[in-house]
Design an enzyme around this catalytic site. Structure first.
Site, PDB file in Angstrom:
ATOM      1  CB  SER A  54      47.130  32.518  46.636  1.00  0.00           C
ATOM      2  OG  SER A  54      46.796  33.199  45.452  1.00  0.00           O
ATOM      3  CD  GLU A  96      44.958  40.613  38.715  1.00  0.00           C
ATOM      4  OE1 GLU A  96      44.142  40.863  37.805  1.00  0.00           O
ATOM      5  OE2 GLU A  96      45.142  39.461  39.166  1.00  0.00           O
ATOM      6  CG  ASP A 150      44.204  30.892  41.063  1.00  0.00           C
ATOM      7  OD1 ASP A 150      43.317  30.253  40.465  1.00  0.00           O
ATOM      8  OD2 ASP A 150      44.013  31.494  42.130  1.00  0.00           O
TER       9      ASP A 150
END
Length: 261
Positions: A99, A117, A162
């Protein structure tokens, strides 16, 4: 817990569902000349190789994007195959975008992009992938990042959530987190992806979210498990303030997924 690596699952049917909707939403948001903000809480590495050992081990891409393309699910002018074509031309035919890369190719030079992340190897790969693009890449807890940066500037924009759902507490934490984001950023497009797993562990989370945000778009599709014993049997998206055209694409995807045997 930092064991999840999306390379084993890239290009699966859940990615097809999530990325088709994401590409449509970003395509609409980018039509207006006004700048926008894009943020992600769990970005992964941004770019995957479908001919690599991870994809070969699970076979999920072969049961996902390969099937969708063989069946002609997406016309050439759809924003999802346009992003796929750009990635393949730039990185090779076996490449598949996460994404962050779909977003980077959809945004304009004056838009603002922030990616979080925590996994060290995934973060290092994400930094490398996103180096040519105008993006802030942070090794930081994504929920903390989003809370600290909302409401963003520009206020117009989107947050993609997500998680890997490795930790069961995610299901309980997400409704509170999304509620906090929505209170601080009531005009933002807030999109949550969640897996449909055998046993329906998402049920209580979705009941809480639907009760708190009755006007949100909830879209779920189901598909055969990629291999025997695989628990994932579908994919869901819960979207606050869905852009125009998102519901139409969701209905179209419903019909396509129902055609799977």
């Amino acid at each position: 817990m930092l064991s999840y690596q999306h390379g084993y699952h890239a290009g699966n049917m859940a990615d097809v569902h999530k990325h088709a909707l994401l590409a449509v939403m970003l395509d609409y948001l980018a039509r207006k000349e006004k700048p926008l903000t894009y943020m992600e809480t769990h970005s992964g590495r941004g770019l995957y190789k479908l001919d690599g050992p991870e994809a070969a081990k699970t076979g999920e891409a072969a049961q996902g994007i390969a099937v969708a393309e063989r069946l002609g699910w997406f016309p050439a002018d759809h924003p999802y195959p346009r992003r796929l074509a750009e990635v393949r031309e730039r990185f090779g035919r076996a490449s598949y975008p996460g994404s962050p890369l779909i977003a980077a190719l959809s945004l304009r030079r004056y838009d603002v992009m922030t990616l979080a992340e925590l996994h060290p190897q995934e973060f290092a790969a994400l930094e490398e992938t996103m180096a040519p693009f105008r993006a802030t890449v942070l090794r930081q807890d994504g929920m903390e990042m989003a809370l600290s940066r909302t409401p963003p500037e520009p206020r117009r924009g989107m947050l993609l959530i997500d998680p890997s759902y490795e930790v069961k507490e995610d299901y309980a934490a997400l409704p509170r987190f999304i509620g906090s984001i929505a209170r601080k950023w009531n005009v933002g497009v807030v999109a949550l992806w969640y897996p449909l797993l055998s046993g329906d562990p998402h049920r209580e989370m979705m009941a809480d979210l639907t009760r708190a945000h009755p006007d949100a778009l909830r879209h779920e599709v189901r598909f055969p498990p990629a291999r025997q014993g695989h628990r994932m049997v579908g994919s869901g998206m819960f979207i606050l303030n869905p852009p125009w055209g998102t519901e139409d694409e969701a209905r179209r995807l419903t019909g396509l997924f129902r055609s799977l045997k």
